[in-house]
Write a protein that holds these residues in place. Structure first.
Motif, PDB file in Angstrom:
ATOM      1  N   LYS A 191      28.230 114.948 -56.078  1.00 10.06           N
ATOM      2  CA  LYS A 191      28.285 114.156 -54.614  1.00 10.06           C
ATOM      3  C   LYS A 191      29.754 114.234 -54.071  1.00 10.06           C
ATOM      4  O   LYS A 191      29.741 114.547 -52.827  1.00 10.06           O
ATOM      5  N   MET A 192      30.812 114.183 -55.060  1.00 11.63           N
ATOM      6  CA  MET A 192      32.000 114.116 -54.253  1.00 11.63           C
ATOM      7  C   MET A 192      32.327 115.530 -53.859  1.00 11.63           C
ATOM      8  O   MET A 192      32.944 115.573 -52.848  1.00 11.63           O
ATOM      9  N   LEU A 193      31.963 116.633 -54.505  1.00  5.29           N
ATOM     10  CA  LEU A 193      32.085 118.044 -54.185  1.00  5.29           C
ATOM     11  C   LEU A 193      31.567 118.398 -52.947  1.00  5.29           C
ATOM     12  O   LEU A 193      31.987 119.037 -52.138  1.00  5.29           O
ATOM     13  N   SER A 194      30.394 117.921 -52.782  1.00  4.62           N
ATOM     14  CA  SER A 194      29.443 118.325 -51.558  1.00  4.62           C
ATOM     15  C   SER A 194      30.211 117.491 -50.385  1.00  4.62           C
ATOM     16  O   SER A 194      29.893 118.104 -49.223  1.00  4.62           O
ATOM     17  N   ASN A 195      31.133 116.631 -50.512  1.00  2.00           N
ATOM     18  CA  ASN A 195      31.643 116.065 -49.255  1.00  2.00           C
ATOM     19  C   ASN A 195      32.628 116.830 -48.870  1.00  2.00           C
ATOM     20  O   ASN A 195      32.994 117.077 -47.401  1.00  2.00           O
ATOM     21  N   TYR A 196      33.124 117.850 -49.745  1.00  2.00           N
ATOM     22  CA  TYR A 196      34.017 118.954 -49.101  1.00  2.00           C
ATOM     23  C   TYR A 196      33.372 120.414 -49.045  1.00  2.00           C
ATOM     24  O   TYR A 196      34.066 121.316 -49.106  1.00  2.00           O
ATOM     25  N   PHE A 216      43.344 113.874 -52.970  1.00  2.00           N
ATOM     26  CA  PHE A 216      42.718 113.605 -54.360  1.00  2.00           C
ATOM     27  C   PHE A 216      42.411 112.333 -54.397  1.00  2.00           C
ATOM     28  O   PHE A 216      41.338 111.740 -54.920  1.00  2.00           O
ATOM     29  N   GLU A 217      43.216 111.311 -53.711  1.00  2.00           N
ATOM     30  CA  GLU A 217      42.838 109.756 -53.847  1.00  2.00           C
ATOM     31  C   GLU A 217      41.500 109.537 -53.280  1.00  2.00           C
ATOM     32  O   GLU A 217      40.616 108.797 -53.796  1.00  2.00           O
ATOM     33  N   GLU A 218      41.182 110.207 -52.283  1.00  2.00           N
ATOM     34  CA  GLU A 218      39.997 109.911 -51.505  1.00  2.00           C
ATOM     35  C   GLU A 218      38.787 110.476 -52.446  1.00  2.00           C
ATOM     36  O   GLU A 218      37.893 109.916 -52.354  1.00  2.00           O
ATOM     37  N   ALA A 219      38.987 111.744 -52.926  1.00  2.00           N
ATOM     38  CA  ALA A 219      37.904 112.535 -53.689  1.00  2.00           C
ATOM     39  C   ALA A 219      37.517 111.549 -54.809  1.00  2.00           C
ATOM     40  O   ALA A 219      36.501 111.383 -55.356  1.00  2.00           O
ATOM     41  N   PHE A 220      38.916 110.888 -55.637  1.00  2.00           N
ATOM     42  CA  PHE A 220      38.376 110.076 -56.823  1.00  2.00           C
ATOM     43  C   PHE A 220      37.577 108.859 -56.338  1.00  2.00           C
ATOM     44  O   PHE A 220      36.775 108.483 -57.111  1.00  2.00           O
ATOM     45  N   GLU A 221      37.885 108.365 -55.108  1.00  2.00           N
ATOM     46  CA  GLU A 221      37.270 107.049 -54.760  1.00  2.00           C
ATOM     47  C   GLU A 221      35.792 107.438 -54.673  1.00  2.00           C
ATOM     48  O   GLU A 221      34.815 106.672 -54.803  1.00  2.00           O
ATOM     49  N   LEU A 222      35.764 108.704 -53.842  1.00  2.00           N
ATOM     50  CA  LEU A 222      34.158 109.176 -53.909  1.00  2.00           C
ATOM     51  C   LEU A 222      33.255 109.317 -54.920  1.00  2.00           C
ATOM     52  O   LEU A 222      32.336 108.999 -55.161  1.00  2.00           O
ATOM     53  N   GLY A 237      39.376 110.853 -69.522  1.00  2.00           N
ATOM     54  CA  GLY A 237      39.366 109.798 -68.520  1.00  2.00           C
ATOM     55  C   GLY A 237      38.734 110.389 -67.074  1.00  2.00           C
ATOM     56  O   GLY A 237      38.530 111.463 -67.028  1.00  2.00           O
ATOM     57  N   ALA A 238      38.674 109.597 -66.215  1.00  2.00           N
ATOM     58  CA  ALA A 238      37.901 109.591 -65.037  1.00  2.00           C
ATOM     59  C   ALA A 238      38.940 110.593 -64.070  1.00  2.00           C
ATOM     60  O   ALA A 238      38.547 111.500 -63.328  1.00  2.00           O
ATOM     61  N   LYS A 239      40.375 110.387 -63.876  1.00  2.00           N
ATOM     62  CA  LYS A 239      40.714 111.060 -62.990  1.00  2.00           C
ATOM     63  C   LYS A 239      40.931 112.593 -63.502  1.00  2.00           C
ATOM     64  O   LYS A 239      40.899 113.593 -62.685  1.00  2.00           O
ATOM     65  N   PRO A 240      41.155 113.181 -64.789  1.00  2.00           N
ATOM     66  CA  PRO A 240      41.209 114.176 -65.189  1.00  2.00           C
ATOM     67  C   PRO A 240      39.976 114.966 -64.805  1.00  2.00           C
ATOM     68  O   PRO A 240      39.946 115.988 -64.621  1.00  2.00           O
ATOM     69  N   LEU A 241      38.773 114.156 -65.202  1.00  2.00           N
ATOM     70  CA  LEU A 241      37.555 114.702 -64.803  1.00  2.00           C
ATOM     71  C   LEU A 241      37.431 115.454 -63.383  1.00  2.00           C
ATOM     72  O   LEU A 241      36.897 116.444 -63.240  1.00  2.00           O
ATOM     73  N   VAL A 242      37.853 114.340 -62.657  1.00  2.00           N
ATOM     74  CA  VAL A 242      37.700 114.743 -61.265  1.00  2.00           C
ATOM     75  C   VAL A 242      38.685 115.935 -60.859  1.00  2.00           C
ATOM     76  O   VAL A 242      38.220 116.908 -60.057  1.00  2.00           O
ATOM     77  N   GLU A 243      39.947 115.863 -61.275  1.00  2.00           N
ATOM     78  CA  GLU A 243      41.016 116.890 -61.053  1.00  2.00           C
ATOM     79  C   GLU A 243      40.432 118.141 -61.624  1.00  2.00           C
ATOM     80  O   GLU A 243      40.407 119.131 -60.934  1.00  2.00           O
ATOM     81  N   ARG A 244      39.947 118.165 -62.630  1.00  2.00           N
ATOM     82  CA  ARG A 244      39.430 119.538 -63.492  1.00  2.00           C
ATOM     83  C   ARG A 244      38.140 120.110 -62.529  1.00  2.00           C
ATOM     84  O   ARG A 244      38.131 121.381 -62.513  1.00  2.00           O
ATOM     85  N   SER A 245      37.549 119.166 -62.124  1.00  2.00           N
ATOM     86  CA  SER A 245      36.169 119.593 -61.402  1.00  2.00           C
ATOM     87  C   SER A 245      36.614 120.156 -60.155  1.00  2.00           C
ATOM     88  O   SER A 245      36.042 121.205 -59.649  1.00  2.00           O
ATOM     89  N   ILE A 246      37.518 119.624 -59.507  1.00  2.00           N
ATOM     90  CA  ILE A 246      37.872 120.237 -58.127  1.00  2.00           C
ATOM     91  C   ILE A 246      38.765 121.424 -58.172  1.00  2.00           C
ATOM     92  O   ILE A 246      38.170 122.280 -57.631  1.00  2.00           O
ATOM     93  N   ASN A 247      39.499 121.421 -59.210  1.00  2.00           N
ATOM     94  CA  ASN A 247      40.242 122.854 -59.475  1.00  2.00           C
ATOM     95  C   ASN A 247      39.282 123.896 -59.797  1.00  2.00           C
ATOM     96  O   ASN A 247      39.345 124.926 -59.413  1.00  2.00           O
ATOM     97  N   TYR A 248      38.142 123.544 -60.595  1.00  2.00           N
ATOM     98  CA  TYR A 248      37.289 124.923 -60.829  1.00  2.00           C
ATOM     99  C   TYR A 248      36.442 125.127 -59.747  1.00  2.00           C
ATOM    100  O   TYR A 248      36.131 126.213 -59.391  1.00  2.00           O
TER     101      TYR A 248
END
Ligand SMILES: O=C(O)COP(=O)(O)O
Length: 223
Positions: free
Chosen positions: A30-35, A75-81, A52-63
């Protein structure tokens, strides 16, 4: 293997008690689809879990952005999403692994104190425990943000042992990840590795836990 004199059993959460990957992946997507980024599969997300949650979001965006433009992502916006989505989808498809409920019931009845130490944000733990009807088995649970350090630091395990007033030699950590094994070793605590979890797609045996089980119910033979 039989563990004598244990009083407090500390469990990892994701990959040990619960398979949360479908809901984590849904929220990441859902977060990725926003971008307008491509969706990830469950298999792609598995190795991003554990810190933890931040590394999960960070690794997913990088991938997902591999080779693509990502200057539009704050990043902070993506993390909140991601957090918003996970809050709404916390326990849609998440389930307890085979043998978990019966074994928790068994251990609780035998008088063991049970606790959870997860690298998941604290706020998400209780709603999942409630939804899966296992909340009342646990005396305590802590998340990645409950104290200043998280696994693989020994600190969260030492914190729980102190809270429950149990000596380290009477505690047992049970987890699927090298972070669980390292945390236990750092705390000088015995640990059981479960072979069916995530662990960055690595074998838990490579991290030399005190004992390994392939099914959660095998714990009943150890305690
Ligand atoms: O959310 C994570 O990254 C890992 O959570 P866990 O410590 O319960 O495996």
């Amino acid at each position: 293997m039989i563990f004598n004199n244990k009083k407090l059993i500390i469990f990892d959460f994701d990959g040990t008690l619960i398979n949360s990957i479908p809901d984590l992946t849904l929220s990441i997507n859902k977060m990725l689809s926003n971008y307008n980024l491509p969706k990830l599969t469950i298999e792609q997300v598995i190795p991003f879990i554990g810190n933890g949650a931040k590394p999960l979001v960070e690794r997913s965006i990088n991938y997902a952005t591999n080779g693509l433009e990502k200057s539009n992502i704050i990043f902070e916006e993506a993390f909140e999403l991601y957090l918003d989505s996970y809050r709404q989808n916390i326990c849609n498809k998440t389930y307890t692994y085979n043998g978990v409920v019966d074994t928790l019931k068994y251990l609780h009845k035998k008088g063991y104190k049970l606790a959870i130490c997860t690298n998941k944000p604290y706020i998400f733990i209780e709603p999942i425990l409630k939804k899966l009807n296992i909340r009342d088995y646990f005396n305590h649970w802590i998340g990645e943000d409950s104290i200043t350090e998280k696994k693989p630091s020994a600190a969260p395990l030492l914190y729980l042992a102190e809270k429950e007033n149990v000596e380290i030699s009477s505690c047992l950590m049970v987890g699927d990840s090298k972070n669980d094994i390292y945390a236990a070793k750092n705390a000088d605590m015995d640990c059981v590795g479960v072979s069916y979890g995530y662990n960055y797609n690595e074998h838990i045996a490579d991290y030399n836990p005190t004992h390994i089980i392939d099914n959660f119910a095998e714990l009943q033979e150890c305690l």
